[in-house]
Design a protein around this motif. Structure first.
Motif, PDB file in Angstrom:
ATOM      1  N   MET A 154       0.831  -1.197   0.000  1.00  0.00           N
ATOM      2  CA  MET A 154       0.000   0.000   0.000  1.00  0.00           C
ATOM      3  C   MET A 154       0.869   1.250   0.000  1.00  0.00           C
ATOM      4  O   MET A 154       1.916   1.304   0.628  1.00  0.00           O
ATOM      5  CB  MET A 154      -0.991  -0.005   1.165  1.00  0.00           C
ATOM      6  CG  MET A 154      -0.403   0.214   2.520  1.00  0.00           C
ATOM      7  SD  MET A 154      -1.574  -0.061   3.902  1.00  0.00           S
ATOM      8  CE  MET A 154      -3.158   0.391   3.230  1.00  0.00           C
ATOM      9  N   MET A 155       0.407   2.278  -0.722  1.00  0.00           N
ATOM     10  CA  MET A 155       1.183   3.503  -0.841  1.00  0.00           C
ATOM     11  C   MET A 155       1.171   4.302   0.455  1.00  0.00           C
ATOM     12  O   MET A 155       2.214   4.801   0.891  1.00  0.00           O
ATOM     13  CB  MET A 155       0.649   4.350  -1.997  1.00  0.00           C
ATOM     14  CG  MET A 155       1.512   5.558  -2.303  1.00  0.00           C
ATOM     15  SD  MET A 155       0.956   6.472  -3.765  1.00  0.00           S
ATOM     16  CE  MET A 155       1.172   5.228  -5.037  1.00  0.00           C
ATOM     17  N   ALA A 156      -0.005   4.441   1.050  1.00  0.00           N
ATOM     18  CA  ALA A 156      -0.135   5.198   2.299  1.00  0.00           C
ATOM     19  C   ALA A 156      -1.069   4.441   3.224  1.00  0.00           C
ATOM     20  O   ALA A 156      -2.158   4.052   2.819  1.00  0.00           O
ATOM     21  CB  ALA A 156      -0.662   6.606   2.033  1.00  0.00           C
ATOM     22  N   ILE A 166       7.286   3.791  -2.970  1.00  0.00           N
ATOM     23  CA  ILE A 166       6.734   2.894  -3.976  1.00  0.00           C
ATOM     24  C   ILE A 166       7.604   2.849  -5.223  1.00  0.00           C
ATOM     25  O   ILE A 166       7.746   1.789  -5.849  1.00  0.00           O
ATOM     26  CB  ILE A 166       5.298   3.329  -4.337  1.00  0.00           C
ATOM     27  CG1 ILE A 166       4.374   3.166  -3.105  1.00  0.00           C
ATOM     28  CG2 ILE A 166       4.759   2.511  -5.518  1.00  0.00           C
ATOM     29  CD1 ILE A 166       4.271   1.744  -2.590  1.00  0.00           C
ATOM     30  N   ARG A 167       8.200   3.949  -5.597  1.00  0.00           N
ATOM     31  CA  ARG A 167       9.039   3.964  -6.800  1.00  0.00           C
ATOM     32  C   ARG A 167      10.201   2.961  -6.676  1.00  0.00           C
ATOM     33  O   ARG A 167      10.452   2.179  -7.582  1.00  0.00           O
ATOM     34  CB  ARG A 167       9.597   5.366  -7.042  1.00  0.00           C
ATOM     35  CG  ARG A 167      10.399   5.484  -8.334  1.00  0.00           C
ATOM     36  CD  ARG A 167      11.075   6.828  -8.477  1.00  0.00           C
ATOM     37  NE  ARG A 167      10.131   7.923  -8.528  1.00  0.00           N
ATOM     38  CZ  ARG A 167       9.932   8.786  -7.536  1.00  0.00           C
ATOM     39  NH1 ARG A 167      10.588   8.646  -6.385  1.00  0.00           N
ATOM     40  NH2 ARG A 167       9.071   9.759  -7.672  1.00  0.00           N
ATOM     41  N   GLU A 168      10.881   2.977  -5.539  1.00  0.00           N
ATOM     42  CA  GLU A 168      12.007   2.064  -5.352  1.00  0.00           C
ATOM     43  C   GLU A 168      11.525   0.631  -5.170  1.00  0.00           C
ATOM     44  O   GLU A 168      12.166  -0.313  -5.658  1.00  0.00           O
ATOM     45  CB  GLU A 168      12.828   2.503  -4.131  1.00  0.00           C
ATOM     46  CG  GLU A 168      14.090   1.678  -3.881  1.00  0.00           C
ATOM     47  CD  GLU A 168      15.097   1.731  -5.017  1.00  0.00           C
ATOM     48  OE1 GLU A 168      16.007   0.873  -5.048  1.00  0.00           O
ATOM     49  OE2 GLU A 168      14.993   2.623  -5.886  1.00  0.00           O
ATOM     50  N   VAL A 193       0.293  11.633  -7.245  1.00  0.00           N
ATOM     51  CA  VAL A 193       0.506  10.244  -7.653  1.00  0.00           C
ATOM     52  C   VAL A 193       0.566  10.203  -9.174  1.00  0.00           C
ATOM     53  O   VAL A 193      -0.364  10.644  -9.845  1.00  0.00           O
ATOM     54  CB  VAL A 193      -0.629   9.321  -7.152  1.00  0.00           C
ATOM     55  CG1 VAL A 193      -0.467   7.913  -7.711  1.00  0.00           C
ATOM     56  CG2 VAL A 193      -0.674   9.295  -5.627  1.00  0.00           C
ATOM     57  N   ASP A 194       1.672   9.675  -9.707  1.00  0.00           N
ATOM     58  CA  ASP A 194       1.851   9.556 -11.154  1.00  0.00           C
ATOM     59  C   ASP A 194       2.307   8.133 -11.464  1.00  0.00           C
ATOM     60  O   ASP A 194       3.411   7.736 -11.091  1.00  0.00           O
ATOM     61  CB  ASP A 194       2.885  10.559 -11.650  1.00  0.00           C
ATOM     62  CG  ASP A 194       2.983  10.616 -13.168  1.00  0.00           C
ATOM     63  OD1 ASP A 194       3.132   9.539 -13.788  1.00  0.00           O
ATOM     64  OD2 ASP A 194       2.910  11.717 -13.744  1.00  0.00           O
ATOM     65  N   VAL A 195       1.466   7.371 -12.134  1.00  0.00           N
ATOM     66  CA  VAL A 195       1.773   5.964 -12.369  1.00  0.00           C
ATOM     67  C   VAL A 195       2.970   5.783 -13.299  1.00  0.00           C
ATOM     68  O   VAL A 195       3.666   4.769 -13.218  1.00  0.00           O
ATOM     69  CB  VAL A 195       0.550   5.207 -12.932  1.00  0.00           C
ATOM     70  CG1 VAL A 195      -0.562   5.146 -11.897  1.00  0.00           C
ATOM     71  CG2 VAL A 195       0.042   5.836 -14.229  1.00  0.00           C
ATOM     72  N   ARG A 196       3.222   6.736 -14.178  1.00  0.00           N
ATOM     73  CA  ARG A 196       4.391   6.635 -15.064  1.00  0.00           C
ATOM     74  C   ARG A 196       5.675   6.805 -14.260  1.00  0.00           C
ATOM     75  O   ARG A 196       6.649   6.080 -14.450  1.00  0.00           O
ATOM     76  CB  ARG A 196       4.323   7.690 -16.167  1.00  0.00           C
ATOM     77  CG  ARG A 196       3.114   7.606 -17.056  1.00  0.00           C
ATOM     78  CD  ARG A 196       3.057   6.288 -17.820  1.00  0.00           C
ATOM     79  NE  ARG A 196       1.826   6.208 -18.593  1.00  0.00           N
ATOM     80  CZ  ARG A 196       1.196   5.097 -18.879  1.00  0.00           C
ATOM     81  NH1 ARG A 196       1.642   3.944 -18.419  1.00  0.00           N
ATOM     82  NH2 ARG A 196       0.091   5.104 -19.591  1.00  0.00           N
ATOM     83  N   ASP A 197       5.663   7.768 -13.365  1.00  0.00           N
ATOM     84  CA  ASP A 197       6.836   7.999 -12.528  1.00  0.00           C
ATOM     85  C   ASP A 197       7.074   6.816 -11.586  1.00  0.00           C
ATOM     86  O   ASP A 197       8.215   6.369 -11.398  1.00  0.00           O
ATOM     87  CB  ASP A 197       6.648   9.283 -11.725  1.00  0.00           C
ATOM     88  CG  ASP A 197       7.802   9.559 -10.786  1.00  0.00           C
ATOM     89  OD1 ASP A 197       8.950   9.607 -11.252  1.00  0.00           O
ATOM     90  OD2 ASP A 197       7.553   9.722  -9.572  1.00  0.00           O
ATOM     91  N   LEU A 198       6.010   6.285 -11.010  1.00  0.00           N
ATOM     92  CA  LEU A 198       6.143   5.161 -10.075  1.00  0.00           C
ATOM     93  C   LEU A 198       6.431   3.853 -10.799  1.00  0.00           C
ATOM     94  O   LEU A 198       7.016   2.937 -10.215  1.00  0.00           O
ATOM     95  CB  LEU A 198       4.853   5.018  -9.253  1.00  0.00           C
ATOM     96  CG  LEU A 198       4.484   6.196  -8.353  1.00  0.00           C
ATOM     97  CD1 LEU A 198       3.105   5.987  -7.747  1.00  0.00           C
ATOM     98  CD2 LEU A 198       5.523   6.392  -7.257  1.00  0.00           C
TER      99      LEU A 198
END
Length: 394
Positions: A154-156, A166-168, A193-198
Protein backbone atom coordinates in the motif's frame (compact mmCIF):
# COMPACT_ATOMS: atom_id res chain seq x y z
CA UNK A 1 -17.14 26.43 24.70
CA UNK A 2 -20.23 26.30 22.50
CA UNK A 3 -21.12 22.80 21.27
CA UNK A 4 -20.28 22.05 17.66
CA UNK A 5 -19.99 19.05 15.36
CA UNK A 6 -16.50 18.12 14.16
CA UNK A 7 -15.80 15.33 11.68
CA UNK A 8 -12.25 14.00 12.10
CA UNK A 9 -12.71 10.60 10.41
CA UNK A 10 -11.96 11.43 6.78
CA UNK A 11 -9.79 8.33 6.24
CA UNK A 12 -12.89 6.21 6.83
CA UNK A 13 -14.96 8.19 4.35
CA UNK A 14 -15.40 11.77 3.25
CA UNK A 15 -18.44 14.02 2.86
CA UNK A 16 -19.51 14.65 -0.71
CA UNK A 17 -17.93 17.67 -2.33
CA UNK A 18 -20.64 20.25 -3.21
CA UNK A 19 -19.71 20.00 -6.89
CA UNK A 20 -20.00 16.21 -6.70
CA UNK A 21 -23.47 16.54 -5.18
CA UNK A 22 -24.47 18.79 -8.06
CA UNK A 23 -23.07 16.34 -10.62
CA UNK A 24 -24.93 13.44 -8.98
CA UNK A 25 -28.24 15.30 -9.01
CA UNK A 26 -27.80 16.12 -12.69
CA UNK A 27 -26.65 12.57 -13.36
CA UNK A 28 -29.90 11.14 -12.05
CA UNK A 29 -31.44 12.09 -15.38
CA UNK A 30 -28.87 10.02 -17.29
CA UNK A 31 -30.52 6.64 -16.88
CA UNK A 32 -29.70 4.91 -20.16
CA UNK A 33 -27.73 1.68 -20.27
CA UNK A 34 -24.23 2.59 -21.47
CA UNK A 35 -24.21 -0.51 -23.68
CA UNK A 36 -27.33 0.57 -25.60
CA UNK A 37 -26.84 2.13 -29.02
CA UNK A 38 -29.71 4.64 -28.84
CA UNK A 39 -29.29 8.24 -27.69
CA UNK A 40 -30.02 7.47 -24.00
CA UNK A 41 -27.28 4.84 -23.94
CA UNK A 42 -24.85 7.01 -25.90
CA UNK A 43 -25.31 9.85 -23.43
CA UNK A 44 -24.45 7.56 -20.50
CA UNK A 45 -21.46 6.14 -22.39
CA UNK A 46 -20.17 9.63 -23.14
CA UNK A 47 -20.28 10.65 -19.49
CA UNK A 48 -18.51 7.44 -18.42
CA UNK A 49 -15.72 8.01 -20.90
CA UNK A 50 -15.36 11.64 -19.78
CA UNK A 51 -14.91 10.39 -16.22
CA UNK A 52 -12.42 7.76 -17.38
CA UNK A 53 -10.41 10.49 -19.07
CA UNK A 54 -10.44 12.58 -15.87
CA UNK A 55 -9.35 9.71 -13.64
CA UNK A 56 -6.60 8.64 -16.02
CA UNK A 57 -5.28 12.15 -16.46
CA UNK A 58 -5.20 12.70 -12.69
CA UNK A 59 -2.76 9.83 -12.13
CA UNK A 60 -0.83 10.07 -15.41
CA UNK A 61 -2.53 7.10 -17.09
CA UNK A 62 -4.18 6.63 -20.47
CA UNK A 63 -7.98 6.32 -20.42
CA UNK A 64 -7.91 2.71 -21.65
CA UNK A 65 -5.73 1.79 -18.66
CA UNK A 66 -8.55 2.69 -16.25
CA UNK A 67 -11.43 0.36 -15.42
CA UNK A 68 -14.22 1.17 -13.03
CA UNK A 69 -15.06 -1.27 -10.23
CA UNK A 70 -17.39 -1.38 -7.24
CA UNK A 71 -14.79 -0.52 -4.58
CA UNK A 72 -11.14 -0.48 -3.67
CA UNK A 73 -11.60 -3.92 -2.13
CA UNK A 74 -12.85 -5.29 -5.44
CA UNK A 75 -9.90 -3.77 -7.26
CA UNK A 76 -7.42 -5.30 -4.83
CA UNK A 77 -9.09 -8.71 -5.05
CA UNK A 78 -9.07 -8.50 -8.84
CA UNK A 79 -5.33 -7.92 -8.98
CA UNK A 80 -4.38 -10.60 -6.45
CA UNK A 81 -6.64 -13.14 -8.17
CA UNK A 82 -4.09 -13.21 -11.01
CA UNK A 83 -2.00 -15.49 -8.81
CA UNK A 84 -4.73 -18.13 -9.08
CA UNK A 85 -4.46 -18.34 -12.86
CA UNK A 86 -3.39 -21.77 -14.06
CA UNK A 87 -0.40 -21.55 -16.38
CA UNK A 88 -1.77 -24.44 -18.39
CA UNK A 89 -5.23 -23.04 -19.04
CA UNK A 90 -5.09 -19.25 -18.73
CA UNK A 91 -3.31 -16.91 -21.12
CA UNK A 92 -3.18 -14.30 -18.33
CA UNK A 93 -1.08 -16.49 -16.02
CA UNK A 94 2.17 -15.35 -14.43
CA UNK A 95 4.27 -18.20 -15.90
CA UNK A 96 4.03 -20.40 -12.85
CA UNK A 97 5.03 -17.65 -10.40
CA UNK A 98 2.16 -17.92 -7.94
CA UNK A 99 3.67 -16.53 -4.69
CA UNK A 100 2.83 -13.16 -3.15
CA UNK A 101 4.85 -10.62 -1.19
CA UNK A 102 2.92 -8.03 0.81
CA UNK A 103 3.24 -6.23 4.15
CA UNK A 104 2.00 -6.77 7.68
CA UNK A 105 0.10 -3.46 7.67
CA UNK A 106 -2.07 -3.79 4.56
CA UNK A 107 -5.80 -3.13 4.48
CA UNK A 108 -7.88 -6.17 5.53
CA UNK A 109 -9.06 -6.72 1.93
CA UNK A 110 -5.45 -7.44 0.95
CA UNK A 111 -4.51 -9.36 4.09
CA UNK A 112 -7.59 -11.59 3.98
CA UNK A 113 -7.08 -12.27 0.28
CA UNK A 114 -3.45 -13.12 1.01
CA UNK A 115 -4.55 -15.57 3.71
CA UNK A 116 -6.97 -17.14 1.24
CA UNK A 117 -4.11 -17.56 -1.23
CA UNK A 118 -2.05 -19.17 1.52
CA UNK A 119 -4.80 -21.70 2.16
CA UNK A 120 -4.66 -22.59 -1.54
CA UNK A 121 -0.97 -23.48 -1.16
CA UNK A 122 0.40 -20.20 -2.51
CA UNK A 123 3.52 -18.94 -0.82
CA UNK A 124 2.83 -15.64 0.96
CA UNK A 125 5.56 -13.51 2.54
CA UNK A 126 4.63 -10.63 4.86
CA UNK A 127 7.18 -7.83 5.15
CA UNK A 128 7.61 -6.34 8.61
CA UNK A 129 7.74 -2.59 9.23
CA UNK A 130 9.81 -0.37 11.50
CA UNK A 131 8.65 1.82 14.39
CA UNK A 132 7.23 4.35 11.93
CA UNK A 133 5.45 1.82 9.71
CA UNK A 134 7.94 1.70 6.81
CA UNK A 135 9.23 -1.46 5.19
CA UNK A 136 12.93 -2.23 4.79
CA UNK A 137 13.64 -2.32 1.06
CA UNK A 138 16.43 -4.82 1.62
CA UNK A 139 13.82 -7.16 3.12
CA UNK A 140 11.78 -6.75 -0.05
CA UNK A 141 14.81 -7.48 -2.20
CA UNK A 142 15.41 -10.73 -0.34
CA UNK A 143 11.73 -11.72 -0.42
CA UNK A 144 11.16 -11.45 -4.19
CA UNK A 145 12.34 -14.87 -5.34
CA UNK A 146 11.77 -16.50 -8.73
CA UNK A 147 8.53 -17.98 -7.32
CA UNK A 148 6.96 -14.57 -6.61
CA UNK A 149 4.53 -13.34 -9.23
CA UNK A 150 3.14 -10.30 -7.42
CA UNK A 151 4.22 -7.74 -4.84
CA UNK A 152 1.42 -5.69 -3.25
CA UNK A 153 2.38 -2.76 -1.01
CA UNK A 154 0.00 0.00 0.00
CA UNK A 155 1.18 3.50 -0.84
CA UNK A 156 -0.14 5.20 2.30
CA UNK A 157 -1.44 3.46 5.39
CA UNK A 158 -5.03 4.17 6.36
CA UNK A 159 -4.39 4.09 10.12
CA UNK A 160 -1.03 5.80 10.70
CA UNK A 161 -0.63 7.66 7.40
CA UNK A 162 2.88 6.39 6.62
CA UNK A 163 3.87 6.66 2.96
CA UNK A 164 6.06 3.96 1.42
CA UNK A 165 8.80 4.43 -1.19
CA UNK A 166 6.73 2.89 -3.98
CA UNK A 167 9.04 3.96 -6.80
CA UNK A 168 12.01 2.06 -5.35
CA UNK A 169 9.85 -0.90 -4.31
CA UNK A 170 8.59 -1.17 -7.89
CA UNK A 171 12.12 -1.05 -9.28
CA UNK A 172 13.24 -3.86 -6.99
CA UNK A 173 10.18 -5.93 -7.91
CA UNK A 174 10.63 -5.52 -11.65
CA UNK A 175 14.31 -6.37 -11.45
CA UNK A 176 13.23 -9.69 -9.91
CA UNK A 177 10.73 -10.32 -12.72
CA UNK A 178 7.50 -9.86 -10.72
CA UNK A 179 4.53 -7.52 -11.10
CA UNK A 180 3.85 -4.67 -8.68
CA UNK A 181 0.51 -3.50 -7.27
CA UNK A 182 -0.13 -0.66 -4.87
CA UNK A 183 -3.29 0.03 -2.91
CA UNK A 184 -3.32 3.82 -3.26
CA UNK A 185 -6.82 4.37 -1.89
CA UNK A 186 -5.54 6.66 0.89
CA UNK A 187 -2.93 8.37 -1.28
CA UNK A 188 -4.66 9.40 -4.50
CA UNK A 189 -6.18 12.84 -4.08
CA UNK A 190 -4.13 13.63 -0.96
CA UNK A 191 -0.60 13.57 -2.36
CA UNK A 192 0.66 13.67 -5.99
CA UNK A 193 0.51 10.24 -7.65
CA UNK A 194 1.85 9.56 -11.15
CA UNK A 195 1.77 5.96 -12.37
CA UNK A 196 4.39 6.63 -15.06
CA UNK A 197 6.84 8.00 -12.53
CA UNK A 198 6.14 5.16 -10.07
CA UNK A 199 6.15 2.55 -12.89
CA UNK A 200 3.57 0.40 -11.06
CA UNK A 201 1.65 -2.30 -12.95
CA UNK A 202 -1.58 -1.93 -10.97
CA UNK A 203 -2.96 0.85 -8.77
CA UNK A 204 -6.17 0.96 -6.74
CA UNK A 205 -8.23 4.04 -5.92
CA UNK A 206 -11.65 4.73 -4.41
CA UNK A 207 -14.06 7.63 -4.84
CA UNK A 208 -15.40 7.93 -1.31
CA UNK A 209 -11.96 8.77 0.09
CA UNK A 210 -11.78 11.89 -2.11
CA UNK A 211 -15.21 13.44 -1.51
CA UNK A 212 -16.95 11.25 -4.08
CA UNK A 213 -19.76 8.68 -3.72
CA UNK A 214 -19.45 5.24 -2.12
CA UNK A 215 -19.70 2.07 -4.17
CA UNK A 216 -17.36 3.10 -6.96
CA UNK A 217 -13.61 2.71 -7.42
CA UNK A 218 -11.07 2.47 -10.19
CA UNK A 219 -8.20 0.17 -11.07
CA UNK A 220 -5.22 1.22 -13.15
CA UNK A 221 -3.86 -1.62 -15.28
CA UNK A 222 -0.67 -0.81 -17.17
CA UNK A 223 -1.02 -1.52 -20.85
CA UNK A 224 0.45 -4.91 -21.76
CA UNK A 225 0.57 -6.52 -18.30
CA UNK A 226 -1.30 -9.79 -17.62
CA UNK A 227 -4.87 -9.32 -16.46
CA UNK A 228 -7.74 -11.67 -15.66
CA UNK A 229 -11.30 -10.48 -14.81
CA UNK A 230 -12.61 -11.25 -11.35
CA UNK A 231 -16.25 -10.88 -12.46
CA UNK A 232 -17.19 -12.72 -15.64
CA UNK A 233 -20.19 -12.04 -17.82
CA UNK A 234 -20.74 -9.35 -20.41
CA UNK A 235 -18.43 -7.14 -22.41
CA UNK A 236 -18.44 -4.13 -20.07
CA UNK A 237 -15.20 -2.26 -19.32
CA UNK A 238 -13.68 -3.76 -22.48
CA UNK A 239 -14.31 -7.24 -21.14
CA UNK A 240 -12.35 -6.60 -17.94
CA UNK A 241 -15.25 -6.25 -15.47
CA UNK A 242 -18.69 -7.61 -16.30
CA UNK A 243 -21.93 -5.97 -15.17
CA UNK A 244 -23.79 -2.85 -16.22
CA UNK A 245 -21.68 0.13 -15.26
CA UNK A 246 -22.62 2.27 -12.28
CA UNK A 247 -23.06 5.37 -14.42
CA UNK A 248 -24.06 7.64 -11.57
CA UNK A 249 -21.17 6.54 -9.37
CA UNK A 250 -18.70 6.93 -12.23
CA UNK A 251 -19.99 10.44 -12.96
CA UNK A 252 -19.52 11.30 -9.29
CA UNK A 253 -16.00 9.88 -9.22
CA UNK A 254 -15.07 11.80 -12.34
CA UNK A 255 -16.23 15.07 -10.77
CA UNK A 256 -14.48 14.26 -7.47
CA UNK A 257 -11.20 13.76 -9.33
CA UNK A 258 -11.69 17.01 -11.24
CA UNK A 259 -12.09 18.88 -7.97
CA UNK A 260 -9.06 17.17 -6.45
CA UNK A 261 -6.96 18.37 -9.37
CA UNK A 262 -8.01 21.92 -8.55
CA UNK A 263 -7.89 21.84 -4.74
CA UNK A 264 -5.38 19.19 -3.66
CA UNK A 265 -2.15 21.20 -3.54
CA UNK A 266 -3.56 24.05 -1.46
CA UNK A 267 -5.41 21.62 0.79
CA UNK A 268 -2.26 19.60 1.45
CA UNK A 269 -0.50 22.70 2.80
CA UNK A 270 -3.51 23.69 4.89
CA UNK A 271 -3.93 20.22 6.42
CA UNK A 272 -0.24 20.03 7.32
CA UNK A 273 -0.68 23.30 9.21
CA UNK A 274 -3.77 22.02 11.04
CA UNK A 275 -2.14 18.69 11.88
CA UNK A 276 0.92 20.41 13.34
CA UNK A 277 -1.26 22.65 15.48
CA UNK A 278 -3.24 19.63 16.72
CA UNK A 279 -0.16 17.56 17.48
CA UNK A 280 1.62 20.43 19.23
CA UNK A 281 -1.50 21.13 21.28
CA UNK A 282 -1.86 17.50 22.34
CA UNK A 283 1.83 17.25 23.30
CA UNK A 284 1.53 20.40 25.40
CA UNK A 285 -1.70 19.48 27.20
CA UNK A 286 -1.54 15.71 27.63
CA UNK A 287 1.35 13.67 29.11
CA UNK A 288 2.28 10.12 28.08
CA UNK A 289 1.23 10.27 24.43
CA UNK A 290 2.82 8.11 21.75
CA UNK A 291 2.44 9.33 18.16
CA UNK A 292 2.43 6.76 15.38
CA UNK A 293 3.39 7.09 11.74
CA UNK A 294 6.44 8.50 10.01
CA UNK A 295 7.43 12.05 11.07
CA UNK A 296 8.13 13.09 7.46
CA UNK A 297 6.72 10.53 5.02
CA UNK A 298 3.10 10.74 6.12
CA UNK A 299 -0.28 11.85 4.80
CA UNK A 300 -0.93 15.54 5.49
CA UNK A 301 -4.21 15.00 7.33
CA UNK A 302 -3.56 11.84 9.35
CA UNK A 303 -2.56 11.95 13.03
CA UNK A 304 -2.44 8.69 14.98
CA UNK A 305 -1.79 8.75 18.71
CA UNK A 306 -1.83 6.32 21.62
CA UNK A 307 -2.84 7.74 24.99
CA UNK A 308 -1.20 5.47 27.50
CA UNK A 309 -3.61 4.29 30.20
CA UNK A 310 -6.72 5.31 28.25
CA UNK A 311 -8.73 2.84 26.19
CA UNK A 312 -9.39 3.87 22.58
CA UNK A 313 -13.09 3.00 22.44
CA UNK A 314 -13.72 5.04 25.59
CA UNK A 315 -11.94 8.03 24.08
CA UNK A 316 -14.02 7.67 20.90
CA UNK A 317 -17.32 7.54 22.81
CA UNK A 318 -16.53 10.51 25.05
CA UNK A 319 -15.46 12.56 22.03
CA UNK A 320 -18.64 11.54 20.23
CA UNK A 321 -20.69 12.93 23.12
CA UNK A 322 -18.84 16.21 22.57
CA UNK A 323 -19.74 16.11 18.87
CA UNK A 324 -16.32 14.99 17.64
CA UNK A 325 -15.94 11.96 15.34
CA UNK A 326 -12.65 10.04 15.30
CA UNK A 327 -11.64 6.42 14.80
CA UNK A 328 -9.80 3.87 16.88
CA UNK A 329 -8.17 2.51 13.71
CA UNK A 330 -9.52 1.23 10.45
CA UNK A 331 -13.26 1.61 9.94
CA UNK A 332 -13.13 -1.72 8.11
CA UNK A 333 -12.10 -3.43 11.33
CA UNK A 334 -14.56 -1.72 13.68
CA UNK A 335 -16.50 -4.02 15.94
CA UNK A 336 -13.39 -5.99 16.80
CA UNK A 337 -12.01 -5.73 20.33
CA UNK A 338 -8.56 -6.75 19.12
CA UNK A 339 -5.90 -4.03 18.97
CA UNK A 340 -5.00 -2.69 15.54
CA UNK A 341 -2.76 -5.04 13.53
CA UNK A 342 -1.08 -1.95 12.08
CA UNK A 343 -0.17 -0.47 15.47
CA UNK A 344 1.06 -3.84 16.75
CA UNK A 345 3.20 -4.30 13.63
CA UNK A 346 5.10 -1.11 14.50
CA UNK A 347 6.19 -2.69 17.79
CA UNK A 348 3.80 -0.84 20.11
CA UNK A 349 2.88 -2.99 23.17
CA UNK A 350 -0.63 -4.42 23.22
CA UNK A 351 -1.73 -2.30 26.19
CA UNK A 352 -0.66 0.90 24.40
CA UNK A 353 -2.18 -0.21 21.10
CA UNK A 354 -5.56 -0.37 22.83
CA UNK A 355 -5.27 3.35 23.54
CA UNK A 356 -4.72 4.38 19.92
CA UNK A 357 -6.93 6.93 18.18
CA UNK A 358 -6.81 8.02 14.56
CA UNK A 359 -7.64 11.65 13.78
CA UNK A 360 -8.00 12.23 10.04
CA UNK A 361 -8.62 15.74 8.79
CA UNK A 362 -10.26 16.79 5.53
CA UNK A 363 -11.23 19.71 3.33
CA UNK A 364 -14.03 20.93 5.63
CA UNK A 365 -11.96 21.06 8.82
CA UNK A 366 -10.82 24.39 10.25
CA UNK A 367 -8.55 25.73 12.98
CA UNK A 368 -11.69 26.20 15.06
CA UNK A 369 -12.23 22.43 14.84
CA UNK A 370 -8.68 21.85 16.09
CA UNK A 371 -9.21 24.25 18.99
CA UNK A 372 -12.50 22.54 19.86
CA UNK A 373 -10.70 19.18 19.93
CA UNK A 374 -7.93 20.57 22.14
CA UNK A 375 -10.56 21.95 24.51
CA UNK A 376 -12.34 18.61 24.98
CA UNK A 377 -9.64 15.96 24.58
CA UNK A 378 -7.37 16.70 27.61
CA UNK A 379 -10.16 16.44 30.25
CA UNK A 380 -11.52 13.32 28.54
CA UNK A 381 -8.12 11.60 28.73
CA UNK A 382 -7.71 12.72 32.35
CA UNK A 383 -11.16 11.37 33.25
CA UNK A 384 -10.49 7.98 31.66
CA UNK A 385 -7.06 7.69 33.29
CA UNK A 386 -8.53 8.55 36.69
CA UNK A 387 -10.82 5.52 36.37
CA UNK A 388 -8.04 3.27 35.03
CA UNK A 389 -6.08 0.90 37.22
CA UNK A 390 -3.46 0.56 34.50
CA UNK A 391 -2.30 4.18 34.54
CA UNK A 392 0.12 5.58 37.08
CA UNK A 393 0.48 9.33 37.23
CA UNK A 394 4.00 10.67 37.27
Amino acid sequence: MEHRTVYFDNNATTPLHPEVKKALVEGLEIFGNPSSMHSFGREARERIEEARESVGSFIGAKPDEILFVGSGSEANNTVLSLLNCDSGTCSCSLSGRHDLVTTAIEHPCVLNTARSLGRRKHGVHYLNVDRHGRIDLDDLRRAVTDKVGMVSIMMANNEIGTIQDIREATRITHEAGALFHTDAVQAVGKIPVDVRDLDVDFLTMSAHKIYGPKGIGALYVKKGVPYCPLILGGHQENGRRAGTENSLGIIGMGKAVEMRAIEMDAEERRLLHLKKALRDGIEKAIPDVLFMGHPEHSLPGTLSASFIGAEGESILLYLDLAGIAVSTGSACASGSLDPSHVILATGVPVENAHGSVRISLGRENTMEDVQYMLYHLPPIIDRIRTMSTAYRRR
